[in-house]
Design an enzyme around this catalytic site. Structure first.
Site, PDB file in Angstrom:
ATOM      1  N   HIS A   3      36.051  44.682  45.812  1.00  0.00           N
ATOM      2  CA  HIS A   3      36.542  45.458  45.487  1.00  0.00           C
ATOM      3  C   HIS A   3      37.477  46.346  46.843  1.00  0.00           C
ATOM      4  O   HIS A   3      38.618  46.379  47.499  1.00  0.00           O
ATOM      5  CB  HIS A   3      36.410  46.657  45.136  1.00  0.00           C
ATOM      6  CG  HIS A   3      35.796  46.541  43.692  1.00  0.00           C
ATOM      7  ND1 HIS A   3      34.493  46.470  42.781  1.00  0.00           N
ATOM      8  CD2 HIS A   3      36.576  46.326  41.951  1.00  0.00           C
ATOM      9  CE1 HIS A   3      34.519  46.332  42.145  1.00  0.00           C
ATOM     10  NE2 HIS A   3      35.502  46.225  40.994  1.00  0.00           N
TER      11      HIS A   3
ATOM     12  N   LYS B 299      33.453  50.559  27.330  1.00  0.00           N
ATOM     13  CA  LYS B 299      32.068  50.211  28.047  1.00  0.00           C
ATOM     14  C   LYS B 299      31.179  51.048  27.901  1.00  0.00           C
ATOM     15  O   LYS B 299      31.076  51.518  28.531  1.00  0.00           O
ATOM     16  CB  LYS B 299      32.201  49.235  29.465  1.00  0.00           C
ATOM     17  CG  LYS B 299      33.459  48.039  29.329  1.00  0.00           C
ATOM     18  CD  LYS B 299      33.958  47.603  30.691  1.00  0.00           C
ATOM     19  CE  LYS B 299      34.784  46.485  30.611  1.00  0.00           C
ATOM     20  NZ  LYS B 299      35.145  45.974  32.385  1.00  0.00           N
TER      21      LYS B 299
ATOM     22  N   ARG C 286      40.052  37.319  40.991  1.00  0.00           N
ATOM     23  CA  ARG C 286      39.477  36.058  41.588  1.00  0.00           C
ATOM     24  C   ARG C 286      39.428  34.409  41.398  1.00  0.00           C
ATOM     25  O   ARG C 286      39.688  33.783  42.233  1.00  0.00           O
ATOM     26  CB  ARG C 286      38.163  36.361  41.010  1.00  0.00           C
ATOM     27  CG  ARG C 286      37.318  37.713  42.007  1.00  0.00           C
ATOM     28  CD  ARG C 286      35.950  38.137  41.154  1.00  0.00           C
ATOM     29  NE  ARG C 286      36.529  38.335  39.903  1.00  0.00           N
ATOM     30  CZ  ARG C 286      35.921  39.213  39.259  1.00  0.00           C
ATOM     31  NH1 ARG C 286      34.585  39.571  39.187  1.00  0.00           N
ATOM     32  NH2 ARG C 286      36.028  39.636  37.857  1.00  0.00           N
TER      33      ARG C 286
ATOM     34  N   SER D   5      31.294  43.308  39.085  1.00  0.00           N
ATOM     35  CA  SER D   5      29.731  44.262  39.107  1.00  0.00           C
ATOM     36  C   SER D   5      29.129  43.722  38.271  1.00  0.00           C
ATOM     37  O   SER D   5      27.695  43.734  37.906  1.00  0.00           O
ATOM     38  CB  SER D   5      30.447  45.640  38.445  1.00  0.00           C
ATOM     39  OG  SER D   5      31.449  45.859  39.496  1.00  0.00           O
TER      40      SER D   5
HETATM   41  O1  PNS Z   1      37.613  46.934  36.105  1.00  0.00           O
HETATM   42  P1  PNS Z   1      38.005  46.524  35.233  1.00  0.00           P
HETATM   43  O2  PNS Z   1      36.775  46.861  34.122  1.00  0.00           O
HETATM   44  O3  PNS Z   1      38.127  45.083  34.810  1.00  0.00           O
HETATM   45  O4  PNS Z   1      39.512  47.524  34.392  1.00  0.00           O
HETATM   46  C1  PNS Z   1      39.998  47.246  33.911  1.00  0.00           C
HETATM   47  C2  PNS Z   1      40.787  49.085  33.507  1.00  0.00           C
HETATM   48  C3  PNS Z   1      40.078  50.158  33.119  1.00  0.00           C
HETATM   49  C4  PNS Z   1      41.997  48.581  34.001  1.00  0.00           C
HETATM   50  C5  PNS Z   1      42.112  48.179  31.713  1.00  0.00           C
HETATM   51  O5  PNS Z   1      40.473  48.706  31.104  1.00  0.00           O
HETATM   52  C6  PNS Z   1      42.769  49.510  31.544  1.00  0.00           C
HETATM   53  O6  PNS Z   1      43.632  49.479  32.222  1.00  0.00           O
HETATM   54  N1  PNS Z   1      41.667  50.515  31.203  1.00  0.00           N
HETATM   55  C7  PNS Z   1      42.842  51.504  30.464  1.00  0.00           C
HETATM   56  C8  PNS Z   1      43.115  51.999  29.213  1.00  0.00           C
HETATM   57  C9  PNS Z   1      44.427  50.635  28.756  1.00  0.00           C
HETATM   58  O7  PNS Z   1      45.481  51.406  29.789  1.00  0.00           O
HETATM   59  N2  PNS Z   1      44.559  50.124  28.341  1.00  0.00           N
HETATM   60  C10 PNS Z   1      45.171  49.334  27.587  1.00  0.00           C
HETATM   61  C11 PNS Z   1      45.227  47.867  29.181  1.00  0.00           C
HETATM   62  S1  PNS Z   1      46.929  46.695  28.419  1.00  0.00           S
END
Ligand code: PNS
Length: 166
Positions: free
Chosen positions: A17, A41, A90, A128
């Site tokens: 990150h 999560k 990645r 992670s």
């Molecule tokens: O580090 P991650 O878990 O891959 O991040 C995922 C994240 C936080 C970017 C994604 O889950 C997110 O955008 N969450 C906010 C809720 C949302 O907008 N969901 C719809 C996505 S199309």
């Protein structure tokens, strides 16, 4: 001023990150790292802990700030009036999920732009999730996480073991 929003769970932040944040900091004027509350999560670290680690490790990068957000990423991006949302890529395995998310956000708001930075090769396998698994099994994650996170993971090993025993 071009601002990028870098969202994620950061549970916990890894050197992968950090690599993305520091490289993006040379492209954008300002990076806002946004820790998602992600109710779906169950996180190992609390929101406060995840944010505190990020603030600590980004301290020396001048154009970076750390926030947290709840709800839709799209709403956070709109409220903060950012130019783009930044995500690290990645491997091919990340692509499908990232593509779907970028397309869905674009469908919800056509002004939404996602910018991807490829991971540097030495971090292309760091996640992670895998870090937590290695810690659970007693492995050493020193090369993959900042020292503050490494220490916190050692202290949380009991919780990781408890959660997987359930
Ligand atoms: O580090 P991650 O878990 O891959 O991040 C995922 C994240 C936080 C970017 C994604 O889950 C997110 O955008 N969450 C906010 C809720 C949302 O907008 N969901 C719809 C996505 S199309």
């Amino acid at each position: 001023m071009k601002t990028a929003l870098f969202p994620g769970s950061f549970d916990p932040v890894t050197n992968g990150h950090l690599d993305i944040v520091s490289r993006a900091g040379r492209i954008f004027d300002r990076i806002i790292v946004a820790v998602a509350s992600n109710e779906s999560k169950s996180a190992l670290f609390s929101m406060e802990e995840r944010k505190k680690f990020l603030e600590h490790v980004c301290m020396d990068i001048p154009n970076v700030e750390v926030i947290s957000f709840k709800g839709l990423l799209l709403d956070a991006a709109r409220n903060l009036k950012v130019s783009a949302v930044l995500r690290g890529l990645r491997a091919i395995s990340d692509f499908e999920y990232e593509f779907q998310m970028a397309m869905m956000n674009k469908e919800l708001d056509s002004r939404f732009e996602t910018v991807f930075l490829m991971s540097s090769s030495q971090y292309s396998f760091v996640s992670s999730r895998m870090i937590k698994e290695i810690v659970r099994l007693g492995g050493d994650v020193t090369p993959f996480v900042p020292p503050i996170v490494n220490q916190a993971l050692k202290e949380k090993r009991g919780k990781i073991l408890e959660e997987t025993a359930e």
